[in-house]
Design an enzyme around this catalytic site. Sequence first.
Site, mmCIF file in Angstrom:
data_model
loop_
_atom_site.group_PDB
_atom_site.id
_atom_site.type_symbol
_atom_site.label_atom_id
_atom_site.label_comp_id
_atom_site.label_asym_id
_atom_site.label_seq_id
_atom_site.Cartn_x
_atom_site.Cartn_y
_atom_site.Cartn_z
ATOM 1 N N ASP A 41 135.356 98.163 -30.764
ATOM 2 C CA ASP A 41 134.101 98.236 -30.005
ATOM 3 C C ASP A 41 133.067 97.231 -30.517
ATOM 4 O OD1 ASP A 41 133.529 99.383 -32.380
ATOM 5 O OD2 ASP A 41 132.767 101.281 -31.566
ATOM 6 N N HIS A 245 139.270 68.981 -34.123
ATOM 7 C CA HIS A 245 138.485 70.216 -34.055
ATOM 8 C C HIS A 245 139.048 71.263 -35.009
ATOM 9 C CE1 HIS A 245 136.481 69.276 -29.912
ATOM 10 N NE2 HIS A 245 135.966 68.602 -30.900
ATOM 11 N N ASP A 262 131.635 68.218 -39.514
ATOM 12 C CA ASP A 262 130.994 68.041 -38.209
ATOM 13 C C ASP A 262 130.260 69.344 -37.932
ATOM 14 O OD1 ASP A 262 130.313 67.851 -35.515
ATOM 15 O OD2 ASP A 262 132.244 67.019 -34.898
ATOM 16 N N ASP A 273 124.353 67.623 -33.476
ATOM 17 C CA ASP A 273 125.818 67.439 -33.526
ATOM 18 C C ASP A 273 126.077 66.244 -34.428
ATOM 19 O OD1 ASP A 273 128.520 67.257 -33.097
ATOM 20 O OD2 ASP A 273 128.366 66.545 -31.030
ATOM 21 N N HIS A 352 139.425 59.951 -28.912
ATOM 22 C CA HIS A 352 138.330 60.596 -28.172
ATOM 23 C C HIS A 352 137.313 59.550 -27.727
ATOM 24 C CE1 HIS A 352 135.640 60.387 -31.717
ATOM 25 N NE2 HIS A 352 136.637 60.848 -32.447
ATOM 26 N N HIS A 356 128.697 61.587 -25.888
ATOM 27 C CA HIS A 356 128.503 62.621 -24.858
ATOM 28 C C HIS A 356 127.029 62.996 -24.845
ATOM 29 C CE1 HIS A 356 128.346 65.698 -28.076
ATOM 30 N NE2 HIS A 356 129.419 65.141 -28.580
ATOM 31 N N HIS A 363 128.168 69.664 -25.786
ATOM 32 C CA HIS A 363 128.561 68.706 -24.745
ATOM 33 C C HIS A 363 127.700 69.082 -23.545
ATOM 34 C CE1 HIS A 363 132.685 68.445 -26.919
ATOM 35 N NE2 HIS A 363 131.753 67.756 -27.534
ATOM 36 N N GLU A 387 129.792 58.538 -31.984
ATOM 37 C CA GLU A 387 130.657 59.177 -32.969
ATOM 38 C C GLU A 387 132.066 58.576 -33.032
ATOM 39 O OE1 GLU A 387 132.065 63.146 -31.793
ATOM 40 O OE2 GLU A 387 130.559 63.134 -30.195
ATOM 41 N N TYR A 391 141.598 58.229 -37.320
ATOM 42 C CA TYR A 391 142.330 59.377 -37.869
ATOM 43 C C TYR A 391 143.791 58.962 -38.045
ATOM 44 C CZ TYR A 391 138.209 61.201 -35.523
ATOM 45 O OH TYR A 391 136.924 61.395 -35.079
ATOM 46 N N ARG A 409 135.110 60.271 -39.360
ATOM 47 C CA ARG A 409 134.238 60.221 -38.172
ATOM 48 C C ARG A 409 132.800 60.152 -38.676
ATOM 49 N NH1 ARG A 409 136.162 64.102 -35.601
ATOM 50 N NH2 ARG A 409 134.793 65.877 -35.941
ATOM 51 N N GLU A 411 128.939 60.476 -36.972
ATOM 52 C CA GLU A 411 128.304 60.886 -35.713
ATOM 53 C C GLU A 411 126.806 61.098 -35.911
ATOM 54 O OE1 GLU A 411 129.671 64.715 -34.229
ATOM 55 O OE2 GLU A 411 128.945 64.221 -32.215
#
Length: 442
Positions: A41, A245, A262, A273, A352, A356, A363, A387, A391, A409, A411
């Site tokens: 619950d 991710h 990130d 971001d 990628h 964005h 996003h 960004e 990789y 990365r 960003e």
Amino acid sequence: MSEAPVSTLDFARRRAAYINALGPRACAILTSPPEARRNGDVTFPFRPSSDLYYLTGFGEPDTVLVVRPGATSEETVLFVRPRDPEREVWDGRRAGTDGAIADYGIAASYPIAELCERLPGLMTGFDEVHYTTGVDPDFDARLLAMLANLRARERKGGKAPRRIVDHVATLHEMRLIKQPEEIALLRTAAAITAEAHLAAMKLAAPGISEHQLEAVIDYTFRRRGGVGPGYPSIVGSGDNTTILHYIENSATVGDGDLVLIDAGCEVAFYTADVTRTYPATGQFSGPQRAIYEVVLDAQIAAIDMTRPGLTLDAIHEACTRKLVAGMIDLGLLSGSVDERLADDSYKKFYMHRTSHWLGMDVHDAGSYLSDGGEPRPLAPGMVITIEPGIYVARDAENVPDAFRGIGVRIEDDLLITETGVENLTAAIPKTVADLEAACRAP
Ligand code: GLY
Ligand code: MN
Ligand code: MN
């Protein structure tokens, strides 16, 4: 629980602008979902839909906003959970219908249980219904049934709407261009995010867990007044830096590992971001530094070229070209830049896009295309990320061994100004020297 509005006047101004954008022939329906069950619950922490919150400041679950331009009464209607003193003892306060009117400036409010009975009448006479399909299949089905029913009864008088229209051309155009009060919130989110990344840099060291680094990020966000991360924080070390991710955040940082974080703080429904990548020991190895500098040069060049009138596609193409040239210099790819761009082989290492929209959603809402279907030019008030990354998976084929398991990365969050850009997250170290110093800081 209800969130106090940032400013009732502000939301009233947004509703007025939205009503103007809709024009007199279109009404709109915006929904915020019920709470989602996590297990047993227990429910997930509730987050209202950004569209509904943008127009109301109303943060409770199970809410539907109807906007009816030009209606002489009930131009805005909010369906809400009714007051329930017994439930409120357990689950927290509710604004109720009286609160929706008095505290949120909505013209009329009814209990959510009356939605199906009242909504057909509220839509009657409008040509279009602006509504997002495909997010809540149950609501989609109910709305389609209501529209079919209205059509079937037209002969008795009362025109049924002819079209369901996406929010992209109206509400999302508004959300795309940030107003000064939104930019102020993004600045605060960026400042808190900077402090959090710096705290993680100080803490990062071989032997610490990714989880502990995530904890210091979370703690800093909330201690400084943010609600928490605006999206699940990505805290990867070693090979995990190559998973775009990665959110398990459960490994122990190894000696010689890079750490990629990130993470962006959400403040009053606006999120930063930001990604930074750095060595846990405070010193890049040769191969780590070589890849890092390629990504950094591409990122800085992309920021430097960004200005109103340019498109995100142009930024992505320029950035990708620099990354591919760097990949060839490093021996990750061979041949010429044009050849590798043409055969897409670089996508093994950069899969990628570069940018964005950023705002209430990480996003963020807003079309990437102009009405003609072309990439749209940037304009003052838009906020974007830049960004780039490289990789190299541990099991990548035909790459020098020294680069395996390295993901980088970088960003930042950029506000488009009249003449160029303002980097909202410039305070977070990213040169090799600044990062190494921040990682070694006591
Ligand atoms: N944090 C998700 C992204 O960078 O797009
Ligand atoms: Mn991003
Ligand atoms: Mn990100």
